[in-house]
Every structure is written in C-alpha cells, then in structure tokens.
Design an enzyme around this catalytic site. Sequence first.
Site, PDB file in Angstrom:
ATOM      1  N   HIS A  90      -2.608   4.812   5.108  1.00 32.59           N
ATOM      2  CA  HIS A  90      -3.159   5.631   3.493  1.00 32.59           C
ATOM      3  C   HIS A  90      -3.168   7.141   3.968  1.00 32.59           C
ATOM      4  O   HIS A  90      -2.656   7.785   3.030  1.00 32.59           O
ATOM      5  CB  HIS A  90      -4.913   5.680   3.084  1.00 32.59           C
ATOM      6  CG  HIS A  90      -4.314   3.507   2.229  1.00 32.59           C
ATOM      7  ND1 HIS A  90      -3.682   3.932   0.940  1.00 32.59           N
ATOM      8  CD2 HIS A  90      -5.514   2.553   2.325  1.00 32.59           C
ATOM      9  CE1 HIS A  90      -3.661   2.316   0.915  1.00 32.59           C
ATOM     10  NE2 HIS A  90      -4.798   2.050   1.535  1.00 32.59           N
ATOM     11  N   ASP A 114       0.720  -0.751   0.221  1.00 32.40           N
ATOM     12  CA  ASP A 114       0.249  -0.244   0.102  1.00 32.40           C
ATOM     13  C   ASP A 114       0.937   0.855   0.237  1.00 32.40           C
ATOM     14  O   ASP A 114       0.616   2.749  -0.317  1.00 32.40           O
ATOM     15  CB  ASP A 114      -0.754  -0.323   1.270  1.00 32.40           C
ATOM     16  CG  ASP A 114      -2.056  -0.506   1.223  1.00 32.40           C
ATOM     17  OD1 ASP A 114      -2.608  -0.759   0.020  1.00 32.40           O
ATOM     18  OD2 ASP A 114      -2.899  -1.011   1.802  1.00 32.40           O
TER      19      ASP A 114
END
Length: 306
Positions: free
Chosen positions: A264, A241
């Site tokens: 994130h 990610d």
Amino acid sequence: MKMQHTLKDEIEFSGIGLHTGHPVNVRITPSGPDTGIRFYRKDLPGSPCIKAVSANVISTSYATTIGVKGASVSTIEHLMAAFYGMGVDNAIVEIDGPEVPIMDGSAVDFIGMIESSGLMALPALRQYLVIKKPIRVSEDDKYIFLLPPDDMEFTIDYSIDFAHPFLNKQSFSRLFSQDVFRKELGSARTFGFLKDVETLRANGLARGGSLENAIVISDTEILNEGGLRYPDEFVRHKVLDMMGDIALVGAPVIGQLIAYRSGHSLNHKLAQKVLDKPGRWELTDSLSDKDVMSSMPALLEKLATI
C-alpha cells in the site's frame, strides 16, 4: 469512446472491519457524472464527505485509509478495486463506521453486488490516463514502473518473492480487463502470518480477522479449511490491492505496470508521483492513439478535494 458509468440500483451490505472489529453498515447509491467515488461517514455529525482520491490518503499501514478534517474511512482498497475493475466511475458510499467491511477478505462479494445492480451509462465521456513517459517509484528492493503502452491497453506484470515456502517466486502477468478482474483477481483473499496475529492485535489491528476473512499461514501450512482458491492466490491478492490503490489517481490507467513486492505504501507513492508528473501522461476520452490530447486542468478539477 466510452461513457462514464454508475450503478443502476442501490447496494446495501453489512460486515465487520478487519482491523477495528467493529460492525459496519454500508449503502452505495448511484451518482452523477464526474463525481467520482465519495464516502460519507453517516455516523458522524454532518455526515462528512471524503473523496476517494490519492490526495486524501492519510495512512497506508496494513490498509489504505482516506480522511478529511478528522473524518476517515480505512481498508477501502478491495471496494475501490471492485469499482475500478467493474467499470464504476461514480458512486456514493454511505458508511456508519470507520472501516469498510472486510467481507471474505477479497472483492468477490462487491463484484457480485455490482453485477446484481447493473451499471447505468451517464451523459459524460470516461477519461483515461495514458502513460507517455516512464514513471518509477521504489523502496529498498521493492519497485513499481509505469511505462507507455504498446497498444492503448493496461497490462500488469507483478511479482513477489518472500522468504516463506508459500510465498516465494509468484508472478501474475495479464492484459487487464473486466473479465480478468472478475475471474482471476476478484476472489483472491488477503493473507497474514499466524506468528504476527498477537502483535497486530496488541497494536489495534486485525481485531476482526479470522479464518473466514483471511488466509492465515503458519511456518508450515495454510490453516484455512479448503486451502487456497488459486495456487498463486497471494500474488493475485497483491494485484487486487494494487488496483484499489491505483484507482485513487482518478481515471483508468493505460500503460504497462511492472511491480515487485509492492504494498500500500509504495502503491500510494506511485499514485502521488503520477499526479506530480503531469508531463509524463496525457488524459483522453478516446483509446485511439491519434486522439490522445493533454488535459491536466480537467483532471485536477476532477480530483479536487472537498
């Protein structure tokens, strides 16, 4: 010096969105130098273009979403990680829905399709973003540091420590390379907790989630048949990610990345802070220390949004 690359051939695939549950078709085509990665929403009037850059991030809730003027594409991180890890600098992504298909929850399908297509060198040098002074972002006990490199390379030291028997004290430390990405990161799957599934779906999330595209964890066991692909698959996926999110700075990073429990939101804050602090990095088309020179105007032009 290395040249920029794009795909040799077109790639087409279909799947469902992890959060929307909607079926989506995707076509990826080669692109010219200095165009970067651009998404086109083919299902919307005028097929609006959304450039994959940090300035266009509009949400980091459970996925990374980019958007421009009401058009958006979500869950771009695994595909962006595949572009970053496999050395694809420029590509056009045509998509007929609001979310990139989740595939098996990792980037392994994207890697396979990129390898099948092959890459084509373009008549322009690849630019590298070299960290010259420390950059730090944090949220509560979470943090990311970007430090100057010991050599002209990109190293990762990422750790997690959650109050769960499967997720406590995992770390991943490597010199980043295409080979490391392919063999050690690309097939690590996204994960979630069984107790959170109903809440997520009630909030319009995880509607396409299943044991086919995510690791599902109860309080005492992994529910997926076959278990984990790696004993530390969770931290490896967090690094995957991170690669997808850091790709949005617009150039491969050279430096030392040290992260703890990042997600994130914090990854995006790092990308934004990098671009907000041009005095802490330099742009170069060479990986030789003596040839590094500042080129902020060139990067700003490259990152210009539509």
